[in-house]
Enzyme design. Structure first.
Site, PDB file in Angstrom:
ATOM      1  N   ARG A 171       0.832  -1.220   0.000  1.00  0.00           N
ATOM      2  CA  ARG A 171       0.000   0.000   0.000  1.00  0.00           C
ATOM      3  C   ARG A 171       0.864   1.266   0.000  1.00  0.00           C
ATOM      4  NH1 ARG A 171      -2.485  -3.790  -0.766  1.00  0.00           N
ATOM      5  NH2 ARG A 171      -4.518  -4.401   0.029  1.00  0.00           N
ATOM      6  N   SER A 245     -10.707  -0.692   3.365  1.00  0.00           N
ATOM      7  CA  SER A 245      -9.892  -0.850   4.588  1.00  0.00           C
ATOM      8  C   SER A 245      -9.459   0.520   5.090  1.00  0.00           C
ATOM      9  CB  SER A 245      -8.639  -1.662   4.286  1.00  0.00           C
ATOM     10  OG  SER A 245      -8.995  -2.884   3.701  1.00  0.00           O
ATOM     11  N   GLU A 342      -4.717   3.682   6.277  1.00  0.00           N
ATOM     12  CA  GLU A 342      -4.505   3.485   4.828  1.00  0.00           C
ATOM     13  C   GLU A 342      -5.154   4.611   4.018  1.00  0.00           C
ATOM     14  OE1 GLU A 342      -5.178  -0.518   3.244  1.00  0.00           O
ATOM     15  OE2 GLU A 342      -6.144   0.385   1.492  1.00  0.00           O
TER      16      GLU A 342
HETATM   17  C1  LIG Z   1     -15.438  -0.767  -0.911  1.00  0.00           C
HETATM   18  C2  LIG Z   1     -13.966  -0.476  -1.143  1.00  0.00           C
HETATM   19  C3  LIG Z   1     -13.076  -1.532  -1.280  1.00  0.00           C
HETATM   20  C4  LIG Z   1     -11.720  -1.277  -1.508  1.00  0.00           C
HETATM   21  N1  LIG Z   1     -10.879  -2.328  -1.646  1.00  0.00           N
HETATM   22  C5  LIG Z   1      -9.562  -2.125  -1.881  1.00  0.00           C
HETATM   23  C6  LIG Z   1      -8.673  -3.246  -2.046  1.00  0.00           C
HETATM   24  O1  LIG Z   1      -9.080  -4.409  -2.041  1.00  0.00           O
HETATM   25  N2  LIG Z   1      -7.354  -2.985  -2.242  1.00  0.00           N
HETATM   26  C7  LIG Z   1      -6.873  -1.713  -2.291  1.00  0.00           C
HETATM   27  O2  LIG Z   1      -5.655  -1.557  -2.471  1.00  0.00           O
HETATM   28  N3  LIG Z   1      -7.695  -0.630  -2.138  1.00  0.00           N
HETATM   29  C8  LIG Z   1      -9.028  -0.813  -1.942  1.00  0.00           C
HETATM   30  N4  LIG Z   1      -9.864   0.264  -1.783  1.00  0.00           N
HETATM   31  C9  LIG Z   1      -9.306   1.622  -1.797  1.00  0.00           C
HETATM   32  C10 LIG Z   1      -9.429   2.357  -3.158  1.00  0.00           C
HETATM   33  O3  LIG Z   1     -10.409   1.768  -3.961  1.00  0.00           O
HETATM   34  C11 LIG Z   1      -8.117   2.372  -3.921  1.00  0.00           C
HETATM   35  O4  LIG Z   1      -7.117   2.967  -3.150  1.00  0.00           O
HETATM   36  C12 LIG Z   1      -8.234   3.117  -5.264  1.00  0.00           C
HETATM   37  O5  LIG Z   1      -7.039   2.959  -6.003  1.00  0.00           O
HETATM   38  C13 LIG Z   1      -8.502   4.611  -5.082  1.00  0.00           C
HETATM   39  O6  LIG Z   1      -8.791   5.139  -6.362  1.00  0.00           O
HETATM   40  P1  LIG Z   1      -9.553   6.512  -6.531  1.00  0.00           P
HETATM   41  O7  LIG Z   1      -9.534   6.841  -7.986  1.00  0.00           O
HETATM   42  O8  LIG Z   1     -10.869   6.448  -5.892  1.00  0.00           O
HETATM   43  O9  LIG Z   1      -8.578   7.474  -5.738  1.00  0.00           O
HETATM   44  P2  LIG Z   1      -8.959   8.775  -4.917  1.00  0.00           P
HETATM   45  O10 LIG Z   1      -9.598   8.369  -3.638  1.00  0.00           O
HETATM   46  O11 LIG Z   1      -9.696   9.744  -5.776  1.00  0.00           O
HETATM   47  O12 LIG Z   1      -7.520   9.342  -4.607  1.00  0.00           O
HETATM   48  C14 LIG Z   1      -6.627   8.640  -3.763  1.00  0.00           C
HETATM   49  C15 LIG Z   1      -5.313   9.441  -3.682  1.00  0.00           C
HETATM   50  O13 LIG Z   1      -4.677   9.461  -4.957  1.00  0.00           O
HETATM   51  C16 LIG Z   1      -4.539  10.797  -5.448  1.00  0.00           C
HETATM   52  N5  LIG Z   1      -4.803  10.713  -6.893  1.00  0.00           N
HETATM   53  C17 LIG Z   1      -5.930  10.240  -7.483  1.00  0.00           C
HETATM   54  N6  LIG Z   1      -5.774  10.228  -8.823  1.00  0.00           N
HETATM   55  C18 LIG Z   1      -4.539  10.727  -9.077  1.00  0.00           C
HETATM   56  C19 LIG Z   1      -3.789  10.961 -10.271  1.00  0.00           C
HETATM   57  N7  LIG Z   1      -4.269  10.669 -11.487  1.00  0.00           N
HETATM   58  N8  LIG Z   1      -2.548  11.495 -10.152  1.00  0.00           N
HETATM   59  C20 LIG Z   1      -2.027  11.796  -8.934  1.00  0.00           C
HETATM   60  N9  LIG Z   1      -2.682  11.589  -7.779  1.00  0.00           N
HETATM   61  C21 LIG Z   1      -3.916  11.049  -7.844  1.00  0.00           C
HETATM   62  C22 LIG Z   1      -5.551  11.613  -4.675  1.00  0.00           C
HETATM   63  O14 LIG Z   1      -5.157  12.973  -4.577  1.00  0.00           O
HETATM   64  C23 LIG Z   1      -5.530  10.902  -3.327  1.00  0.00           C
HETATM   65  O15 LIG Z   1      -4.423  11.316  -2.556  1.00  0.00           O
HETATM   66  C24 LIG Z   1     -11.238   0.053  -1.570  1.00  0.00           C
HETATM   67  C25 LIG Z   1     -12.144   1.116  -1.430  1.00  0.00           C
HETATM   68  C26 LIG Z   1     -13.501   0.859  -1.230  1.00  0.00           C
HETATM   69  C27 LIG Z   1     -14.465   2.000  -1.110  1.00  0.00           C
END
Ligand SMILES: Cc1cc2nc3c(=O)[nH]c(=O)nc-3n(C[C@H](O)[C@H](O)[C@H](O)COP(=O)(O)OP(=O)(O)OC[C@H]3O[C@@H](n4cnc5c(N)ncnc54)[C@H](O)[C@@H]3O)c2cc1C
Length: 346
Positions: A171, A245, A342
């Site tokens: 992570r 998580s 996380e």
């Molecule tokens: C129900 C659920 C289950 C999940 N299960 C998992 C799992 O099994 N494994 C896991 O690893 N994670 C899991 N996650 C966490 C999450 O889905 C991941 O971390 C995912 O990659 C976040 O993507 P996002 O586009 O929503 O990021 P965001 O929440 O929009 O952003 C996350 C971070 O990245 C930055 N960011 C976003 N896009 C960019 C970009 N293009 N360039 C630079 N910075 C950027 C943002 O500023 C922020 O700091 C889960 C979340 C939920 C709600």
């Protein structure tokens, strides 16, 4: 990938409730959505927005907003999936940062290209996936990640990062530490396997395949198993606000692990490949400390998965943080284990 370049539209005081899976009703001072790199460069070159902080948002599934965001929130909608190259065994598949991660996974599953099927149904976008090296069911993106492209916010040039440059860990990545706030990830390329090579060692996947009498699972079988396990265990953010998580699973040194295992019987734990450290499931500690199913107001701990903090409707980000701090303290007091967050707290 097509790069339309209409002038960016910037709105003021926009509610972010629909833009974060916790469903927190915080406001963005300024908000824009970009579908081309050029649009963002135009914003950066404009004096007004060049001098204030920017917050990138993909799917908002790994952020907890604790206050109104006094920044320009930039929703990343850089789209497109393309084959960069292929040979007999592999295909190099690249996607724009705004592509929905699960759409990308299912695209690869449909083509029977293996490597990311265990990461089915993880919310969010392709561009955010490298941020924390997303992982699930025995696979992390670092296993198939080839390179990413990112806009360097100082030089406004596109930099290329290969796997080693990203310093992936559990992570973790370069972009959460030394590279924090310095790059907009614009696209990510994965090297996928054309010869099916499913990873089914994770217990729950194997159990489900056994139940269905599937001896030689296809890529699609594995993806379906993962989807079914996730749907049975994890709350759907469309129904209950959450960010998956909330804490990382703690990794302890052998001597710390020994102390814990000698003091408390029956703690589940797992060896870590290429390390002598031992990983423990954070959810187990939280559950043993009595938090599973806890609710105060609209902030709570999910009743099926103690690692997931939830917003039942009107909880504020601060209430969720306060709850997380109480959980951390009680796990530290009871087990001497420090839980690390996380989710990105903003
Ligand atoms: C129900 C659920 C289950 C999940 N299960 C998992 C799992 O099994 N494994 C896991 O690893 N994670 C899991 N996650 C966490 C999450 O889905 C991941 O971390 C995912 O990659 C976040 O993507 P996002 O586009 O929503 O990021 P965001 O929440 O929009 O952003 C996350 C971070 O990245 C930055 N960011 C976003 N896009 C960019 C970009 N293009 N360039 C630079 N910075 C950027 C943002 O500023 C922020 O700091 C889960 C979340 C939920 C709600």
């Amino acid at each position: 990938m097509e790069q339309p370049s209409e002038a960016p539209i910037i709105q003021e005081n926009v509610s972010l409730k629909a833009y974060n899976t916790f469903g927190i009703d915080a406001k963005a001072r300024f908000f824009t959505e970009i579908s081309s790199i050029q649009q963002y460069v135009t914003i950066l070159k404009e004096g007004k927005f060049a001098s204030i902080p920017h917050l990138f948002l993909g799917g908002g599934s790994n952020v907890l907003l604790t206050k109104d965001v006094q920044a320009l929130v930039v929703k990343i909608s850089l789209m497109g999936i393309e084959i960069v190259k292929e040979d007999e065994d592999h295909v190099w598949l690249k996607a724009g940062a705004g592509v929905i991660w699960d759409d990308f996974v299912q695209y690869s599953v449909q083509h029977n290209w293996s490597g990311i099927e265990n990461l089915s149904l993880i919310p969010g976008t392709v561009g955010a996936a490298p941020m924390q090296n997303i992982g699930a069911y025995g696979v992390e993106i670092k296993d198939t990640f080839d390179y990413l492209e990112a806009l360097n916010l100082s030089t406004l040039e596109i930099d290329h990062f290969d796997n080693a440059d990203c310093l992936f860990g559990y992570r973790e990545s370069f972009f959460k530490h030394a590279g924090k706030g310095q790059f907009l990830i614009t696209s990510v390329c994965f090297r996928l396997n054309k010869k099916a090579n499913p990873k089914t060692s994770y217990g729950a996947i194997q159990d489900l395949l056994n139940e269905k009498n599937i001896l030689y699972p296809s890529i699609k079988d594995v993806a379906e198993a993962v989807i079914s396990i996730r749907q049975s265990k994890l709350p759907n953010p469309k129904e209950i606000g959450n960010s998956g998580s909330f804490f990382k699973n703690p990794t302890l040194t052998q001597s710390e692990a020994k102390r814990l295992l000698n003091t408390f019987e029956g703690i589940p734990h797992y060896p870590i490949a290429e390390s002598t450290d031992v990983k423990f499931p954070a959810g187990w500690f939280i559950e043993q400390a009595g938090w599973k199913g806890y609710r105060l107001g609209d902030a709570g701990v999910h009743s099926k998965q103690a690692l997931v903090l939830v917003n039942y409707g009107q909880a504020s980000g601060r209430e969720i943080v306060q709850l997380s701090e109480k959980i951390k303290k009680s796990v530290l007091d009871k087990f001497g284990v420090n839980l690390e967050t996380e989710v990105n707290i903003i």
